[in-house]
Write a protein that holds these residues in place. Structure first.
Motif, PDB file in Angstrom:
ATOM      1  N   PRO A 210      23.921  38.210  39.702  1.00 59.83           N
ATOM      2  CA  PRO A 210      24.509  39.077  38.679  1.00 59.83           C
ATOM      3  C   PRO A 210      25.939  39.508  38.964  1.00 59.83           C
ATOM      4  O   PRO A 210      26.637  39.960  38.054  1.00 59.83           O
ATOM      5  N   ASP A 211      26.394  39.381  40.228  1.00 58.15           N
ATOM      6  CA  ASP A 211      27.735  39.850  40.594  1.00 58.15           C
ATOM      7  C   ASP A 211      28.603  38.661  40.994  1.00 58.15           C
ATOM      8  O   ASP A 211      28.462  38.123  42.095  1.00 58.15           O
ATOM      9  N   TRP A 212      29.496  38.223  40.113  1.00 61.01           N
ATOM     10  CA  TRP A 212      30.334  37.062  40.400  1.00 61.01           C
ATOM     11  C   TRP A 212      31.302  37.318  41.548  1.00 61.01           C
ATOM     12  O   TRP A 212      31.868  36.380  42.114  1.00 61.01           O
ATOM     13  N   ARG A 213      31.494  38.576  41.917  1.00 59.01           N
ATOM     14  CA  ARG A 213      32.411  38.893  43.020  1.00 59.01           C
ATOM     15  C   ARG A 213      31.808  38.591  44.388  1.00 59.01           C
ATOM     16  O   ARG A 213      32.537  38.445  45.368  1.00 59.01           O
ATOM     17  N   THR A 214      30.483  38.531  44.465  1.00 57.60           N
ATOM     18  CA  THR A 214      29.834  38.332  45.764  1.00 57.60           C
ATOM     19  C   THR A 214      28.815  37.199  45.780  1.00 57.60           C
ATOM     20  O   THR A 214      28.486  36.674  46.848  1.00 57.60           O
ATOM     21  N   ASP A 215      28.292  36.812  44.623  1.00 59.24           N
ATOM     22  CA  ASP A 215      27.222  35.819  44.580  1.00 59.24           C
ATOM     23  C   ASP A 215      27.767  34.390  44.548  1.00 59.24           C
ATOM     24  O   ASP A 215      28.913  34.149  44.170  1.00 59.24           O
ATOM     25  N   PHE A 216      26.902  33.450  44.897  1.00 62.71           N
ATOM     26  CA  PHE A 216      27.286  32.042  44.950  1.00 62.71           C
ATOM     27  C   PHE A 216      27.597  31.489  43.560  1.00 62.71           C
ATOM     28  O   PHE A 216      26.936  31.842  42.571  1.00 62.71           O
ATOM     29  N   THR A 217      28.566  30.561  43.517  1.00 62.20           N
ATOM     30  CA  THR A 217      29.011  29.984  42.241  1.00 62.20           C
ATOM     31  C   THR A 217      29.386  28.517  42.411  1.00 62.20           C
ATOM     32  O   THR A 217      29.952  28.123  43.436  1.00 62.20           O
ATOM     33  N   PHE A 218      29.077  27.706  41.401  1.00 62.33           N
ATOM     34  CA  PHE A 218      29.699  26.390  41.234  1.00 62.33           C
ATOM     35  C   PHE A 218      30.832  26.555  40.223  1.00 62.33           C
ATOM     36  O   PHE A 218      30.626  27.111  39.138  1.00 62.33           O
ATOM     37  N   ARG A 219      32.009  26.025  40.552  1.00 57.38           N
ATOM     38  CA  ARG A 219      33.176  26.123  39.664  1.00 57.38           C
ATOM     39  C   ARG A 219      33.558  24.737  39.170  1.00 57.38           C
ATOM     40  O   ARG A 219      33.680  23.796  39.966  1.00 57.38           O
ATOM     41  N   ILE A 220      33.732  24.592  37.851  1.00 51.61           N
ATOM     42  CA  ILE A 220      34.082  23.306  37.239  1.00 51.61           C
ATOM     43  C   ILE A 220      35.378  23.509  36.462  1.00 51.61           C
ATOM     44  O   ILE A 220      35.387  24.185  35.429  1.00 51.61           O
ATOM     45  N   ASP A 221      36.490  22.930  36.938  1.00 53.50           N
ATOM     46  CA  ASP A 221      37.774  23.164  36.274  1.00 53.50           C
ATOM     47  C   ASP A 221      37.964  22.213  35.091  1.00 53.50           C
ATOM     48  O   ASP A 221      37.108  21.378  34.792  1.00 53.50           O
ATOM     49  N   HIS A 222      39.097  22.326  34.417  1.00 50.51           N
ATOM     50  CA  HIS A 222      39.321  21.584  33.169  1.00 50.51           C
ATOM     51  C   HIS A 222      39.330  20.086  33.379  1.00 50.51           C
ATOM     52  O   HIS A 222      38.881  19.331  32.509  1.00 50.51           O
ATOM     53  N   ARG A 223      39.802  19.613  34.534  1.00 54.55           N
ATOM     54  CA  ARG A 223      39.815  18.168  34.786  1.00 54.55           C
ATOM     55  C   ARG A 223      38.387  17.645  34.951  1.00 54.55           C
ATOM     56  O   ARG A 223      38.025  16.600  34.411  1.00 54.55           O
ATOM     57  N   ALA A 224      37.576  18.383  35.691  1.00 55.39           N
ATOM     58  CA  ALA A 224      36.182  17.979  35.850  1.00 55.39           C
ATOM     59  C   ALA A 224      35.419  18.090  34.536  1.00 55.39           C
ATOM     60  O   ALA A 224      34.551  17.259  34.244  1.00 55.39           O
ATOM     61  N   GLY A 254      32.617  35.368  45.859  1.00 60.08           N
ATOM     62  CA  GLY A 254      31.484  34.966  46.679  1.00 60.08           C
ATOM     63  C   GLY A 254      31.655  33.542  47.163  1.00 60.08           C
ATOM     64  O   GLY A 254      32.683  32.893  46.923  1.00 60.08           O
ATOM     65  N   PRO A 255      30.643  32.999  47.860  1.00 55.70           N
ATOM     66  CA  PRO A 255      30.707  31.589  48.267  1.00 55.70           C
ATOM     67  C   PRO A 255      30.793  30.702  47.031  1.00 55.70           C
ATOM     68  O   PRO A 255      30.146  30.971  46.014  1.00 55.70           O
ATOM     69  N   LEU A 256      31.578  29.624  47.132  1.00 55.41           N
ATOM     70  CA  LEU A 256      31.835  28.786  45.956  1.00 55.41           C
ATOM     71  C   LEU A 256      31.959  27.334  46.365  1.00 55.41           C
ATOM     72  O   LEU A 256      32.526  27.011  47.410  1.00 55.41           O
ATOM     73  N   ILE A 257      31.415  26.451  45.526  1.00 52.20           N
ATOM     74  CA  ILE A 257      31.634  25.009  45.655  1.00 52.20           C
ATOM     75  C   ILE A 257      32.372  24.533  44.416  1.00 52.20           C
ATOM     76  O   ILE A 257      31.965  24.820  43.289  1.00 52.20           O
ATOM     77  N   GLU A 258      33.452  23.807  44.634  1.00 53.43           N
ATOM     78  CA  GLU A 258      34.229  23.226  43.542  1.00 53.43           C
ATOM     79  C   GLU A 258      33.572  21.920  43.108  1.00 53.43           C
ATOM     80  O   GLU A 258      33.388  21.004  43.921  1.00 53.43           O
ATOM     81  N   ILE A 259      33.219  21.822  41.838  1.00 57.08           N
ATOM     82  CA  ILE A 259      32.607  20.619  41.286  1.00 57.08           C
ATOM     83  C   ILE A 259      33.700  19.789  40.617  1.00 57.08           C
ATOM     84  O   ILE A 259      34.346  20.254  39.673  1.00 57.08           O
ATOM     85  N   THR A 260      33.915  18.558  41.089  1.00 57.96           N
ATOM     86  CA  THR A 260      34.989  17.714  40.553  1.00 57.96           C
ATOM     87  C   THR A 260      34.482  16.563  39.689  1.00 57.96           C
ATOM     88  O   THR A 260      35.275  15.924  39.012  1.00 57.96           O
ATOM     89  N   HIS A 261      33.158  16.309  39.702  1.00 56.16           N
ATOM     90  CA  HIS A 261      32.595  15.218  38.916  1.00 56.16           C
ATOM     91  C   HIS A 261      31.115  15.485  38.688  1.00 56.16           C
ATOM     92  O   HIS A 261      30.466  16.187  39.483  1.00 56.16           O
TER      93      HIS A 261
END
Length: 270
Positions: A210-224, A254-261
């Motif tokens: 519930p808290d994007w400041r501390t919880d885990f996230t996958f991030r998908i940018d505009h290119r992906a 929070g912890p984050l993994i960048e998703i590129t594909h």
């Protein structure tokens, strides 16, 4: 000629044999490729680690699509990963005194000028497939080398279910999102249920708390996101779905993994 079609047909047969409890080391037929896509019958002079070797020409080759446990290789303060020696030995045993053929299905070299290739032996065995089936590597993909990832994921999954190789050790277990603070700056596979999928400007965030400041996230940018769109996948529909993803964990809120594909993410059964 498309390098992937014959190999995929062979892989389908191989996976069927796995599911029928046949030996995991069944040989996979060498893909039929044109000269522009293949460098044939190269002698190997050194096995660096479980996913890297050196040809007689002096050219280093990185086995594209996989990551084997790592050795220090002269890096100060770098600890040997569990089963790193065993992984290198497995690659050495597979190759032995044979030559290898290099098959290129995407970007040909990395920033260190190493070849990025799938390798086969004279009998047609696919080296990446064999290492994954033995549990001596895990899938490690990039946006510029995306072919055969789904086939490699299937081989990895079978090895993991049977607890072969690295999958028998807690070091390589699939993480849940809540524990990823302990895995910053490491490559991990993370599995959980998406609490919320949100788009902010041209970026989609798959939030696992519930808290994007501390919880885990996958991030998908505009290119992906363009690659997801071409694949007919809308990550905004992942809200409430169980997802498995992989990549390097970094601290960003929070912890984050960048998703590129798209192949970095697997939707799981409910």
């Amino acid at each position: 000629m498309n390098i992937c079609r014959p190999l995929i047909r062979s892989l389908a047969l191989f996976l069927g044999l796995l599911l029928c409890s046949m030996p995991a080391a069944q040989a996979i037929e060498r893909p039929q490729t044109g000269p522009a896509a293949t460098i044939r019958d190269q002698a190997v002079t050194e096995i660096v680690d479980g996913d890297t070797l050196v040809l007689a020409s002096g050219k280093e080759v990185r086995l594209v699509g996989i990551q084997a446990p790592k050795l220090p290789l002269g890096r100060a303060g770098f600890e040997t990963w569990p089963l790193a020696e065993e992984s290198r030995n497995a690659l050495q045993t597979l190759i032995g005194s044979h030559t290898v053929s290099l098959h290129f299905v995407g970007r040909r070299e990395d920033r260190y000028r190493r070849y990025l290739a799938h390798l086969t032996l004279p009998d047609g065995s696919w080296i990446q497939g064999e290492l994954l089936a033995k549990g001596m590597a895990r899938v490690y993909s990039f946006k510029d080398n995306r072919k055969l990832i789904s086939e490699m994921l299937a081989l990895e999954r079978a090895a993991r279910l049977d607890r072969r190789g690295i999958w028998a050790l807690p070091d390589y277990r699939i993480r849940n999102p809540a524990e990823t603070w302990n895995d910053i700056d490491s490559f991990q596979i993370v599995e959980g249920r998406v609490v919320d999928a949100a788009r902010v400007r041209n970026v989609v965030y798959l939030n696992f708390g519930p808290d994007w400041r501390t919880d885990f996230t996958f991030r998908i940018d505009h290119r992906a996101l363009r690659l997801f769109e071409r694949a007919g996948i809308d990550p905004l529909t992942f809200s409430g779905r169980a997802v498995r993803g992989r990549g390097w964990i970094k601290p960003q809120n929070g912890p984050l993994i960048e998703i590129t594909h798209p192949e970095q993410l697997e939707l799981l059964g409910e």
